[in-house]
Scaffold this motif. Sequence first.
Motif, PDB file in Angstrom:
ATOM      1  N   UNK A 154      13.227  90.501  31.160  1.00 19.43           N
ATOM      2  CA  UNK A 154      14.220  89.432  31.257  1.00 19.43           C
ATOM      3  C   UNK A 154      13.907  88.507  32.431  1.00 19.43           C
ATOM      4  N   UNK A 155      13.488  89.095  33.532  1.00 14.95           N
ATOM      5  CA  UNK A 155      13.135  88.303  34.714  1.00 14.95           C
ATOM      6  C   UNK A 155      11.928  87.415  34.425  1.00 14.95           C
ATOM      7  N   UNK A 156      10.926  87.960  33.774  1.00 12.55           N
ATOM      8  CA  UNK A 156       9.726  87.182  33.444  1.00 12.55           C
ATOM      9  C   UNK A 156      10.069  86.006  32.530  1.00 12.55           C
ATOM     10  N   UNK A 157      10.886  86.250  31.521  1.00 12.45           N
ATOM     11  CA  UNK A 157      11.266  85.176  30.596  1.00 12.45           C
ATOM     12  C   UNK A 157      12.118  84.122  31.320  1.00 12.45           C
ATOM     13  N   UNK A 158      13.062  84.574  32.147  1.00 12.82           N
ATOM     14  CA  UNK A 158      13.901  83.640  32.898  1.00 12.82           C
ATOM     15  C   UNK A 158      13.093  82.774  33.850  1.00 12.82           C
ATOM     16  N   UNK A 159      12.177  83.396  34.573  1.00 12.33           N
ATOM     17  CA  UNK A 159      11.326  82.647  35.500  1.00 12.33           C
ATOM     18  C   UNK A 159      10.375  81.740  34.716  1.00 12.33           C
ATOM     19  N   UNK A 160       9.874  82.214  33.590  1.00  8.95           N
ATOM     20  CA  UNK A 160       8.986  81.402  32.767  1.00  8.95           C
ATOM     21  C   UNK A 160       9.667  80.166  32.200  1.00  8.95           C
ATOM     22  N   UNK A 161      10.973  80.231  32.013  1.00  4.36           N
ATOM     23  CA  UNK A 161      11.710  79.076  31.495  1.00  4.36           C
ATOM     24  C   UNK A 161      11.858  77.970  32.538  1.00  4.36           C
ATOM     25  N   UNK A 162      11.728  78.314  33.809  1.00  2.40           N
ATOM     26  CA  UNK A 162      11.925  77.326  34.881  1.00  2.40           C
ATOM     27  C   UNK A 162      10.925  76.172  34.785  1.00  2.40           C
ATOM     28  N   UNK A 163       9.604  76.424  34.741  1.00  2.91           N
ATOM     29  CA  UNK A 163       8.698  75.274  34.671  1.00  2.91           C
ATOM     30  C   UNK A 163       8.828  74.476  33.368  1.00  2.91           C
ATOM     31  N   UNK A 164       9.213  75.139  32.287  1.00  2.00           N
ATOM     32  CA  UNK A 164       9.435  74.407  31.032  1.00  2.00           C
ATOM     33  C   UNK A 164      10.602  73.435  31.182  1.00  2.00           C
ATOM     34  N   UNK A 165      11.696  73.904  31.762  1.00  6.88           N
ATOM     35  CA  UNK A 165      12.864  73.039  31.977  1.00  6.88           C
ATOM     36  C   UNK A 165      12.526  71.930  32.966  1.00  6.88           C
ATOM     37  N   UNK A 166      11.742  72.263  34.002  1.00  5.75           N
ATOM     38  CA  UNK A 166      11.352  71.246  34.979  1.00  5.75           C
ATOM     39  C   UNK A 166      10.506  70.150  34.334  1.00  5.75           C
ATOM     40  N   UNK A 167       9.535  70.550  33.538  1.00  5.29           N
ATOM     41  CA  UNK A 167       8.661  69.562  32.886  1.00  5.29           C
ATOM     42  C   UNK A 167       9.468  68.656  31.947  1.00  5.29           C
ATOM     43  N   UNK A 168      10.344  69.263  31.159  1.00  4.30           N
ATOM     44  CA  UNK A 168      11.185  68.463  30.258  1.00  4.30           C
ATOM     45  C   UNK A 168      12.128  67.569  31.065  1.00  4.30           C
ATOM     46  N   UNK A 169      12.587  68.057  32.214  1.00  2.00           N
ATOM     47  CA  UNK A 169      13.446  67.257  33.086  1.00  2.00           C
ATOM     48  C   UNK A 169      12.709  66.062  33.668  1.00  2.00           C
ATOM     49  N   UNK A 170      11.446  66.276  34.052  1.00  2.00           N
ATOM     50  CA  UNK A 170      10.642  65.166  34.574  1.00  2.00           C
ATOM     51  C   UNK A 170      10.453  64.096  33.506  1.00  2.00           C
ATOM     52  N   UNK A 171      10.236  64.527  32.263  1.00  2.00           N
ATOM     53  CA  UNK A 171      10.086  63.568  31.170  1.00  2.00           C
ATOM     54  C   UNK A 171      11.382  62.789  30.952  1.00  2.00           C
ATOM     55  N   UNK A 172      12.495  63.488  30.999  1.00  3.84           N
ATOM     56  CA  UNK A 172      13.788  62.827  30.811  1.00  3.84           C
ATOM     57  C   UNK A 172      14.082  61.877  31.970  1.00  3.84           C
ATOM     58  N   UNK A 173      13.768  62.311  33.175  1.00  3.58           N
ATOM     59  CA  UNK A 173      13.980  61.452  34.345  1.00  3.58           C
ATOM     60  C   UNK A 173      13.160  60.170  34.222  1.00  3.58           C
ATOM     61  N   UNK A 174      11.904  60.289  33.767  1.00  2.71           N
ATOM     62  CA  UNK A 174      11.055  59.107  33.588  1.00  2.71           C
ATOM     63  C   UNK A 174      11.650  58.176  32.537  1.00  2.71           C
ATOM     64  N   UNK A 175      12.202  58.767  31.487  1.00  6.25           N
ATOM     65  CA  UNK A 175      12.816  57.964  30.414  1.00  6.25           C
ATOM     66  C   UNK A 175      14.053  57.222  30.925  1.00  6.25           C
TER      67      UNK A 175
END
Length: 172
Positions: A54-75
């Motif tokens: 669970x910890x690995x999956x939760x931590x792994x979701x962080x960079x995915x959310x960050x990358x998608x957030x950067x794309x949204x911020x740019x938009x």
Amino acid sequence: MALADDLVTINGIPAHPLLVHAVVVLLPLAALGAIALAVRPSWRRKYSWPVLGLTIVGVGAVPLAQKAGEQLEAKLAGLDNPLIARHADLGNDLLPFALGFLVAVVLLVVAGRLADREGTAAAETPDIPKTWRRIAIVMSVLVVLAGVASTVQVVRIGDSGATAVWNGVGTS
């Protein structure tokens, strides 16, 4: 998933708010599980692997959310909203907290297993020092601190994101 103008979407919805929910749910849940393992060493044998997963999956979701957030911020760059910038700054700070938490959980699982073996050996030979037990206790304290810190960061980031989205809604 679709790529529209460099913005990853899922059924037309930007991926960031969807991926963020994985972080918001899984990371605090992993923290609760890890804290339970830290407080109740007898649970480590049975629940270490599910909590670590669970910890690995939760931590792994962080960079995915960050990358998608950067794309949204740019938009949304044309909006010039300081609340979005604040949310992005806080969001960029989460990965070190999450990785520190993951390392602490891994070390607790390893130290806990070795402490269990040490305890079994000490039952047969009482003169064996309890080094791994002491290390497991230290790691338990670190897991609690890292789990709480990660959860606090998730709450701070989520609050800033909600404020950025909903600020001014219904106040006209």
